[in-house]
Design an enzyme around this catalytic site. Structure first.
Site, PDB file in Angstrom:
ATOM      1  N   HIS A 179     -12.611  16.382   0.129  1.00  0.00           N
ATOM      2  CA  HIS A 179     -13.341  15.315   0.019  1.00  0.00           C
ATOM      3  C   HIS A 179     -12.417  13.979   0.582  1.00  0.00           C
ATOM      4  O   HIS A 179     -11.138  14.195   0.753  1.00  0.00           O
ATOM      5  CB  HIS A 179     -13.337  15.168  -1.475  1.00  0.00           C
TER       6      HIS A 179
ATOM      7  N   ASP B 119      -7.035  19.104  -6.358  1.00  0.00           N
ATOM      8  CA  ASP B 119      -8.307  18.286  -6.880  1.00  0.00           C
ATOM      9  C   ASP B 119      -9.206  19.129  -7.596  1.00  0.00           C
ATOM     10  O   ASP B 119     -10.085  20.000  -7.012  1.00  0.00           O
ATOM     11  CB  ASP B 119      -8.813  17.677  -5.625  1.00  0.00           C
TER      12      ASP B 119
ATOM     13  N   GLN C  51     -14.572  19.413  -8.624  1.00  0.00           N
ATOM     14  CA  GLN C  51     -15.557  20.597  -8.719  1.00  0.00           C
ATOM     15  C   GLN C  51     -15.314  21.623  -9.566  1.00  0.00           C
ATOM     16  O   GLN C  51     -16.225  22.528  -9.741  1.00  0.00           O
ATOM     17  CB  GLN C  51     -16.084  21.050  -7.308  1.00  0.00           C
TER      18      GLN C  51
ATOM     19  N   LYS D 124     -18.275  14.624 -14.002  1.00  0.00           N
ATOM     20  CA  LYS D 124     -18.792  15.812 -13.308  1.00  0.00           C
ATOM     21  C   LYS D 124     -18.537  16.938 -14.606  1.00  0.00           C
ATOM     22  O   LYS D 124     -18.714  18.151 -14.239  1.00  0.00           O
ATOM     23  CB  LYS D 124     -17.774  16.201 -12.210  1.00  0.00           C
TER      24      LYS D 124
ATOM     25  N   CYS E  63     -19.270  13.260   1.708  1.00  0.00           N
ATOM     26  CA  CYS E  63     -17.876  12.506   1.819  1.00  0.00           C
ATOM     27  C   CYS E  63     -16.910  13.816   2.343  1.00  0.00           C
ATOM     28  O   CYS E  63     -15.851  13.779   1.869  1.00  0.00           O
ATOM     29  CB  CYS E  63     -17.323  12.066   0.516  1.00  0.00           C
TER      30      CYS E  63
END
Ligand code: PMP
Length: 404
Positions: free
Chosen positions: A121, A198, A201, A224, A362
């Site tokens: 991202h 990261d 997700q 999220k 993104c």
């Protein structure tokens, strides 16, 4: 086994209509919906104990502080983090990454190398580019294979004694593919490099164990994982967080201030300057409780079932191509149908009440890799159903026949 109808009743937004049709919400990779339990916590904070935290002797401030700190403890336990002080509350995943990249000059020196992957991202690319420019380091990129998986052989070749930092996502938001983070972390550490994962997700979709994973830093978005927007998590190993200088100066993050010299507070306060999103932090605790009660393994298994079902149904549409069609992935499907523009498809299915994402998500380098302007992305959560997938497939068939 999850009782999906019971779960759906907890999410008030799922009862609404969009363009005269029942909402089918398949944009969970952008943000998840919130259960009533989380919404109630936000209202409760402003209704009953709205006060600033950590510095008040009065009762309201102490109540709010206790609840905010209780959330930190819930996050600690949920992700198997050794100590609550290793849970830094931020305003979101982007903030968490920037908090690390901004101080990462202590780890990355001139002529060092920082490795990112080709499926990041923008928020896990740009802060590292800024760091490299600042210190005179070089950014290296792990290429992505046609399958959407990272080229692990190329990664091994990129690693060398100049590698100072590696940053990759756990799950790609653009393709849904789960990266081999265990192997990537081991590779980085073998070369003495720091590593940040990261987890925007992965959090909220799979069981995560920070101690087993062994990353130096791991970042997450509250919104999220059924929490509110404006709240995020930065986990770090204690020695990594101690070595990292603070990102922002201000109240709360200090030990002693004089005009000559300021000393910083210990963890986690060193990274929490200013008044935080108190309501959001407290509500994040309610989100963690909610997910914990359902069980992350149950959530992951059910979402995988939705993924398999949707993949099969979508493949029946002529000319539909899925990017990142591999076994090891989260419940995210990124696709195009022939040369139809994703935006046109998204607009038509929206008229039928279906929320999907269209565009580059993104992650422009991913789109460039496949020479496409963007994709349609359907991303599922545990409150979605196979019936909703059928509705989407019918709507897509209609969109395709209208646009072809
Ligand atoms: N990384 C990934 C993989 C993401 O999916 C996102 C959100 N789409 C981000 C980073 C940025 O997170 P946030 O917008 O919550 O700061």
């Amino acid at each position: 086994m999850l009782d999906i109808q019971k779960i759906r009743a907890d999410f008030p937004i799922l009862k609404r209509e969009v363009n005269g049709k029942p909402l089918v919400y398949f944009d969970n990779a952008a943000t998840s919906q919130k259960p009533q339990q989380v919404i109630d916590k936000i209202v409760e904070y402003y209704t009953l104990y709205n006060a600033n935290i950590h510095r008040g002797v009065h009762a309201l401030s102490q109540e709010a502080t206790d609840l905010f700190e209780a959330s930190r403890e819930k996050v600690r336990a949920f992700f198997n983090i050794p100590q609550a002080k290793q849970v830094i509350i931020t305003s979101g995943n982007t903030h968490s990454i920037n908090a690390v990249a901004s101080g990462a000059h202590v780890f990355v020196k001139k002529d060092d190398e920082v490795i990112v992957s080709a499926v990041e991202h923008h928020s896990n690319i740009v802060p590292w580019q800024m760091l490299c420019e600042r210190v005179g380091a070089t950014l290296k990129v792990i290429p992505v294979l046609d399958s959407g998986e990272l080229d692990m052989k190329a990664y091994e070749e990129l690693l060398n004694d100049n590698t100072a930092f590696v940053v990759v996502n756990h799950v790609s938001n653009a393709l849904g593919v789960t990266n081999s983070v265990e192997e990537i972390i081991k590779g980085a550490h073998k070369h003495g490099a720091m590593i940040l994962i990261d987890g925007a997700q992965s959090c909220g979709h799979m069981k995560l164990d920070m101690q087993a994973l062994d990353a130096d830093f791991y970042t997450m978005s509250g919104h999220k994982m059924c929490g509110p927007t404006g709240i995020g998590i930065l986990y770090g190993k204690e020695e990594a967080l101690n070595a990292l200088p603070p990102y922002q100066g201000g109240g709360e993050m200090i030990d002693q201030v004089t005009f000559e010299h300021t000393t910083y507070a210990g963890l986690p306060h060193k990274f929490e300057a200013g008044t935080p999103n108190i309501a959001g932090g407290i509500a994040l605790g309610a989100a963690v409780d909610y997910l914990d009660e359902l069980g992350m393994d149950n959530i992951a298994a059910y979402e995988h079932e939705l993924l398999i079902y949707a993949t099969e149904q979508l493949k029946a549409i002529e000319g539909l191509k899925i990017y990142g069609d591999v076994a090891n992935k989260a419940a995210v499907i990124s696709f195009n149908v022939t040369t139809l523009h994703p935006y046109d498809i998204g607009t038509i299915v929206d008229k039928l009440g279906i929320a999907v994402r269209t565009g580059h998500h993104c992650a422009q380098p991913v789109m460039e890799r496949y020479s496409i302007p963007g994709t349609v992305r359907a991303s599922f959560a545990f409150y979605n159903t196979k019936e909703e997938i059928d509705i989407m497939v019918q709507a897509l068939q209609r969109a395709v026949s209208m646009l072809s």
